[in-house]
Design a protein around this motif. Sequence first.
Motif, short mmCIF file in Angstrom:
data_model
loop_
_atom_site.label_atom_id
_atom_site.label_comp_id
_atom_site.label_asym_id
_atom_site.label_seq_id
_atom_site.Cartn_x
_atom_site.Cartn_y
_atom_site.Cartn_z
N SER A 66 -20.13 1.25 17.54
CA SER A 66 -20.11 0.02 16.65
C SER A 66 -19.15 -0.24 15.41
CB SER A 66 -21.63 0.24 15.59
OG SER A 66 -21.09 1.98 15.06
N PHE A 67 -18.07 0.46 15.61
CA PHE A 67 -16.81 0.02 15.23
C PHE A 67 -16.00 -0.51 15.86
CE2 PHE A 67 -12.30 1.37 13.50
CZ PHE A 67 -12.49 0.37 13.33
N LEU A 68 -15.48 -0.03 16.92
CA LEU A 68 -15.27 0.15 18.09
C LEU A 68 -14.92 -0.92 18.67
CD1 LEU A 68 -11.71 0.60 19.05
CD2 LEU A 68 -13.05 1.81 20.78
N GLY A 69 -16.10 -1.24 19.11
CA GLY A 69 -16.84 -2.95 19.98
C GLY A 69 -16.62 -3.85 19.02
N PRO A 70 -17.35 -4.28 17.53
CA PRO A 70 -16.75 -4.89 17.43
C PRO A 70 -15.90 -5.30 16.83
CG PRO A 70 -18.84 -4.49 16.39
CD PRO A 70 -18.02 -3.13 17.58
N PHE A 71 -14.65 -4.54 17.07
CA PHE A 71 -13.08 -4.60 16.66
C PHE A 71 -12.79 -5.11 17.98
CE2 PHE A 71 -8.92 -2.83 17.22
CZ PHE A 71 -8.21 -2.73 16.30
N LEU A 72 -12.90 -4.75 19.69
CA LEU A 72 -12.15 -5.50 20.15
C LEU A 72 -12.87 -6.93 20.27
CD1 LEU A 72 -12.53 -2.28 22.16
CD2 LEU A 72 -10.32 -2.99 21.12
N ALA A 73 -14.15 -7.04 20.47
CA ALA A 73 -14.25 -8.42 20.19
C ALA A 73 -13.68 -9.29 19.39
CB ALA A 73 -15.71 -8.28 19.91
N ALA A 74 -12.96 -8.40 18.23
CA ALA A 74 -13.04 -9.72 17.32
C ALA A 74 -11.18 -9.75 18.22
CB ALA A 74 -12.36 -9.09 15.97
N LYS A 75 -10.80 -8.69 18.61
CA LYS A 75 -9.25 -9.17 19.12
C LYS A 75 -9.72 -10.46 20.63
CE LYS A 75 -6.89 -6.17 17.32
NZ LYS A 75 -5.95 -6.52 16.64
N GLY A 76 -10.43 -11.02 20.76
CA GLY A 76 -10.19 -11.95 22.01
C GLY A 76 -11.53 -11.28 23.34
N TYR A 77 -11.94 -9.81 22.77
CA TYR A 77 -12.52 -9.66 23.98
C TYR A 77 -13.69 -9.83 24.80
CZ TYR A 77 -8.17 -6.82 24.82
OH TYR A 77 -6.93 -6.40 25.40
N CYS A 78 -14.52 -9.90 25.75
CA CYS A 78 -15.70 -9.25 26.29
C CYS A 78 -15.44 -7.93 26.50
CB CYS A 78 -15.67 -10.48 27.62
SG CYS A 78 -15.83 -12.13 26.77
N ALA A 79 -16.79 -7.75 25.69
CA ALA A 79 -17.06 -5.88 25.72
C ALA A 79 -18.49 -5.90 25.89
CB ALA A 79 -16.50 -6.17 24.15
N PHE A 80 -19.06 -4.83 26.61
CA PHE A 80 -20.48 -4.40 26.75
C PHE A 80 -20.56 -2.87 26.63
CE2 PHE A 80 -19.00 -8.24 28.90
CZ PHE A 80 -19.86 -8.89 28.71
N THR A 81 -21.72 -2.18 26.27
CA THR A 81 -22.00 -1.22 26.51
C THR A 81 -23.11 -0.72 27.09
OG1 THR A 81 -21.32 0.64 25.33
CG2 THR A 81 -22.56 -0.65 23.70
N LEU A 82 -23.57 -0.10 27.20
CA LEU A 82 -24.68 0.62 27.33
C LEU A 82 -25.43 2.74 27.55
CD1 LEU A 82 -25.09 1.86 31.70
CD2 LEU A 82 -22.70 1.71 29.79
N ALA A 83 -26.09 2.35 26.93
CA ALA A 83 -27.07 4.26 27.30
C ALA A 83 -26.76 4.37 28.52
CB ALA A 83 -27.50 4.21 26.37
N TYR A 84 -25.82 5.03 28.91
CA TYR A 84 -26.33 5.88 30.09
C TYR A 84 -27.04 6.85 30.20
CZ TYR A 84 -22.07 7.92 29.33
OH TYR A 84 -21.29 9.51 29.15
N GLY A 85 -27.17 7.69 31.23
CA GLY A 85 -27.59 9.07 30.94
C GLY A 85 -28.90 9.50 30.66
N GLN A 86 -29.53 8.79 30.42
CA GLN A 86 -30.84 9.13 29.30
C GLN A 86 -31.66 9.58 30.20
OE1 GLN A 86 -30.82 4.83 27.74
NE2 GLN A 86 -32.60 6.30 25.91
N ALA A 87 -31.74 10.63 29.34
CA ALA A 87 -33.27 12.10 30.66
C ALA A 87 -34.36 10.72 30.14
CB ALA A 87 -33.26 13.32 29.60
N THR A 88 -34.51 10.20 28.86
CA THR A 88 -36.25 9.84 28.82
C THR A 88 -35.72 8.34 28.32
OG1 THR A 88 -37.89 9.56 28.42
CG2 THR A 88 -36.92 10.79 26.82
N PRO A 89 -35.92 7.08 28.71
CA PRO A 89 -36.01 5.21 28.18
C PRO A 89 -36.44 5.83 26.77
CG PRO A 89 -37.77 5.74 29.47
CD PRO A 89 -36.40 6.81 29.61
N ALA A 90 -37.41 6.64 26.45
CA ALA A 90 -37.63 6.33 25.36
C ALA A 90 -37.04 7.26 24.17
CB ALA A 90 -39.74 7.36 25.37
N ILE A 91 -36.03 7.95 24.95
CA ILE A 91 -35.43 8.72 23.47
C ILE A 91 -34.04 8.09 23.75
CG2 ILE A 91 -34.51 11.27 22.35
CD1 ILE A 91 -37.05 12.04 23.57
#
Length: 288
Positions: A66-91
């Motif tokens: 939530s901090f580093l993603g927008p910081f790097l986008a403001a530097k001109g990058y296309c930046a993408f993240t995900l939530a990997y390795g969830q034991a259940t998608p509900a949490i």
Amino acid sequence: MPNRLRRAVAGLIAAVLLTASATTATTANAAPSSGFDNWSCKPSAAHPNPLVLLHGLGGNGPGNYSFLGPFLAAKGYCAFTLAYGQATPAIPVGGTVSIAQSSAEIQAFVQQVRQATGAAKVDIVGHSEGGFQSIYGPKVRGYAGQVGKVVALAPPTHGTEFGGLVSVGDYLGLRPLVDQVLQQFGCPACDELIVGGAAVAKLTTGPIAQPGVAYTVIASRFDALVTPHETSFIREPGVTNKYVQDTCPLDPVGHVGLAFDPTVAQLVANALDPAHASRVVCAFGPPL
């Protein structure tokens, strides 16, 4: 951690999250050559490799970055993240399943980013377990040819002596959910990331660094979770290893705080674009 310090840290992180939310709203309306989780983003000539941002154990992509993603986008990058390795998608707690399962999800996400952006390669920024995955995937899953740079923040590369790696979620206010996941599903990744763990053994058998990939590993001397700190580093050709305190000796940033530290953000940006590196203005990251 004393209650007073914990409250102060929680307040600091809350402020960072509010600031990052405002920044995200701004970058969502920016030119399509930059953006955080903006799937219409197309890389620019200055930054041709989109970024894949990998979160730590017990966290998730949107919170951890939530901090580093927008910081790097403001530097001109296309930046993408995900939530990997969830034991259940509900949490919304990630990274707790086996390293192999998570790494397969990450590899698929790398392909998704490449397809959406038209880029031949991605650069990967990983924090904690995400840092481990940023190194593990290109070697073990064999997609190093699709990766330009890796910047790993406090990865337990050679394993850690401390088993309580579920930390990011704790300090992002997800502790009750983290506890629920651990009680219901356990934490295979926790066992695999300690010294002698199966994933660590697979990564460290033979050379770690892959030809054609430029690696930077950033650690903090005040990290209380990945210990000894030296275990993060990769002592091989093609790898730059550095402590935050080599640049800013007074920065007390801890393990979780690396993802929310303006000093570290500048170090990451310089590692991603060393040809245009700028002088780092020292700041103070959360000491947790």
